[in-house]
Write a protein that holds these residues in place. Structure first.
Motif, short mmCIF file in Angstrom:
data_model
loop_
_atom_site.label_atom_id
_atom_site.label_comp_id
_atom_site.label_asym_id
_atom_site.label_seq_id
_atom_site.Cartn_x
_atom_site.Cartn_y
_atom_site.Cartn_z
N LEU A 102 0.86 -1.17 0.00
CA LEU A 102 0.00 0.00 0.00
C LEU A 102 0.90 1.23 0.00
O LEU A 102 1.75 1.36 0.88
CB LEU A 102 -0.91 0.01 1.23
CG LEU A 102 -1.93 1.14 1.31
CD1 LEU A 102 -2.94 1.05 0.17
CD2 LEU A 102 -2.65 1.12 2.65
N THR A 103 0.74 2.08 -0.99
CA THR A 103 1.54 3.30 -1.07
C THR A 103 0.62 4.50 -1.06
O THR A 103 -0.53 4.43 -1.51
CB THR A 103 2.41 3.33 -2.34
OG1 THR A 103 1.57 3.13 -3.49
CG2 THR A 103 3.47 2.25 -2.31
N ALA A 104 1.14 5.61 -0.54
CA ALA A 104 0.37 6.85 -0.46
C ALA A 104 1.08 7.94 -1.26
O ALA A 104 2.30 8.06 -1.22
CB ALA A 104 0.23 7.28 0.99
N PHE A 105 0.29 8.71 -1.98
CA PHE A 105 0.78 9.88 -2.72
C PHE A 105 0.08 11.09 -2.14
O PHE A 105 -1.13 11.22 -2.26
CB PHE A 105 0.51 9.73 -4.21
CG PHE A 105 1.13 8.50 -4.79
CD1 PHE A 105 2.46 8.48 -5.17
CD2 PHE A 105 0.38 7.33 -4.93
CE1 PHE A 105 3.04 7.34 -5.68
CE2 PHE A 105 0.95 6.18 -5.44
CZ PHE A 105 2.28 6.19 -5.82
N GLY A 106 0.86 11.93 -1.48
CA GLY A 106 0.31 13.07 -0.77
C GLY A 106 0.51 12.86 0.72
O GLY A 106 0.81 11.75 1.16
N ALA A 107 0.38 13.95 1.48
CA ALA A 107 0.58 13.87 2.92
C ALA A 107 -0.44 14.75 3.62
O ALA A 107 -0.80 15.82 3.12
CB ALA A 107 1.99 14.31 3.28
N TRP A 137 -7.87 6.83 9.14
CA TRP A 137 -8.28 7.46 10.39
C TRP A 137 -7.06 8.02 11.11
O TRP A 137 -5.93 7.74 10.77
CB TRP A 137 -9.02 6.46 11.27
CG TRP A 137 -8.13 5.45 11.92
CD1 TRP A 137 -7.59 5.52 13.18
CD2 TRP A 137 -7.65 4.22 11.36
NE1 TRP A 137 -6.81 4.41 13.44
CE2 TRP A 137 -6.83 3.60 12.33
CE3 TRP A 137 -7.82 3.60 10.13
CZ2 TRP A 137 -6.19 2.39 12.11
CZ3 TRP A 137 -7.18 2.38 9.92
CH2 TRP A 137 -6.38 1.79 10.89
N GLY A 138 -7.31 8.82 12.13
CA GLY A 138 -6.27 9.35 13.01
C GLY A 138 -6.08 10.85 12.86
O GLY A 138 -6.50 11.44 11.87
N ARG A 162 -5.36 17.83 13.97
CA ARG A 162 -4.23 18.00 14.90
C ARG A 162 -3.00 17.28 14.35
O ARG A 162 -3.09 16.49 13.42
CB ARG A 162 -4.59 17.48 16.28
CG ARG A 162 -4.96 16.02 16.32
CD ARG A 162 -5.36 15.59 17.74
NE ARG A 162 -5.81 14.22 17.77
CZ ARG A 162 -7.06 13.82 17.61
NH1 ARG A 162 -8.02 14.71 17.43
NH2 ARG A 162 -7.38 12.55 17.65
N PHE A 163 -1.85 17.59 14.93
CA PHE A 163 -0.62 16.90 14.56
C PHE A 163 -0.70 15.47 15.09
O PHE A 163 -1.40 15.20 16.07
CB PHE A 163 0.61 17.60 15.13
CG PHE A 163 0.91 18.91 14.46
CD1 PHE A 163 1.36 18.94 13.15
CD2 PHE A 163 0.72 20.11 15.12
CE1 PHE A 163 1.63 20.14 12.52
CE2 PHE A 163 0.99 21.32 14.51
CZ PHE A 163 1.44 21.33 13.20
N LEU A 182 1.10 7.81 8.13
CA LEU A 182 1.52 9.08 7.55
C LEU A 182 1.56 10.12 8.66
O LEU A 182 0.61 10.23 9.44
CB LEU A 182 0.52 9.51 6.47
CG LEU A 182 0.26 8.53 5.33
CD1 LEU A 182 -0.92 9.00 4.50
CD2 LEU A 182 1.49 8.37 4.48
N GLN A 183 2.65 10.86 8.74
CA GLN A 183 2.77 11.90 9.75
C GLN A 183 2.16 13.21 9.24
O GLN A 183 2.38 13.58 8.10
CB GLN A 183 4.25 12.14 10.11
CG GLN A 183 4.90 10.94 10.79
CD GLN A 183 4.17 10.53 12.05
OE1 GLN A 183 3.83 11.37 12.90
NE2 GLN A 183 3.91 9.24 12.20
N VAL A 184 1.40 13.85 10.09
CA VAL A 184 0.76 15.11 9.74
C VAL A 184 1.82 16.21 9.77
O VAL A 184 2.60 16.32 10.71
CB VAL A 184 -0.38 15.46 10.72
CG1 VAL A 184 -0.99 16.82 10.38
CG2 VAL A 184 -1.44 14.38 10.68
N ARG A 185 1.83 17.02 8.70
CA ARG A 185 2.80 18.13 8.63
C ARG A 185 2.20 19.38 9.21
O ARG A 185 1.03 19.58 9.25
CB ARG A 185 3.21 18.41 7.18
CG ARG A 185 3.91 17.23 6.55
CD ARG A 185 4.49 17.59 5.24
NE ARG A 185 3.42 17.52 4.22
CZ ARG A 185 3.58 17.80 2.96
NH1 ARG A 185 4.73 18.20 2.52
NH2 ARG A 185 2.60 17.70 2.10
#
Length: 185
Positions: A102-107, A137-138, A162-163, A182-185
């Protein structure tokens, strides 16, 4: 006079969602054991051949042979002090679920609405996984579920409140579940 070492008894395989292990009963004349796992019942295409002192073995499952999933055959033989390999146990059949990537494009960005595209593919990377369920989620994002399209992709329009960490989980029957963060920027 030909001396043979009988095959180990009680071969057992334990398959779970996150691992695989094999065990058998000990033989008094064994110094070690030769374990083989193959894609074919004639053991012409071995995935792994291991010598172990133990009466059990758990592969790391990192080679392509395991990750591709499917039907496997395994057997074990006792090896004596002179390195003579005894009789192999009858071939045992097991089935493993396929592995997907599973890959993600975008953050995700805090407070901003962002489109993140996820792509689910068979471990080899070539074949898309159609109709996989992807949950996101998250970080203040409510749990949202969608299915992948014929090209294995799906898009989510999210806003992290939120972060923190955003999680994505992909599942499909016949495949091992896969989760990324994925970490929130």
């Amino acid at each position: 006079f030909t001396r043979t070492i009988p095959a180990p008894q009680n071969p057992i395989a334990s398959v779970s969602t996150n691992g695989l292990s094999f065990s058998w009963s000990p033989r008094a004349e064994a110094r070690e054991y030769r374990f083989e796992i193959s894609r074919t019942s004639d053991f012409e295409q071995t995935v792994e051949v291991v010598t172990t002192d133990n009466t059990s073995y758990a592969p790391t499952m990192t080679t392509y042979g395991y990750l591709a999933g499917g039907t496997f055959y395994w057997r074990v033989a006792a090896v004596d002090e002179g390195r003579n390999v005894g009789q192999f146990s009858p071939a045992q059949k097991i089935a493993l679920r396929k592995t997907m990537r599973l890959t993600a494009f975008g953050a995700p960005e805090r407070g901003e609405r962002v489109t993140i595209k996820f792509t689910a593919r068979h471990y080899s990377g070539a074949d898309p996984v159609r109709s996989a369920t992807v949950k996101v989620w998250g970080a203040g994002i409510p749990r949202t579920t969608k299915r992948t399209q014929s090209d294995g992709s799906v898009e989510f329009n999210v806003r992290a409140r939120r972060f923190g960490t955003v999680y994505a989980l992909a599942t499909k029957r016949g495949f091992q579940p896969v989760q990324i963060e994925l970490q929130v920027r």
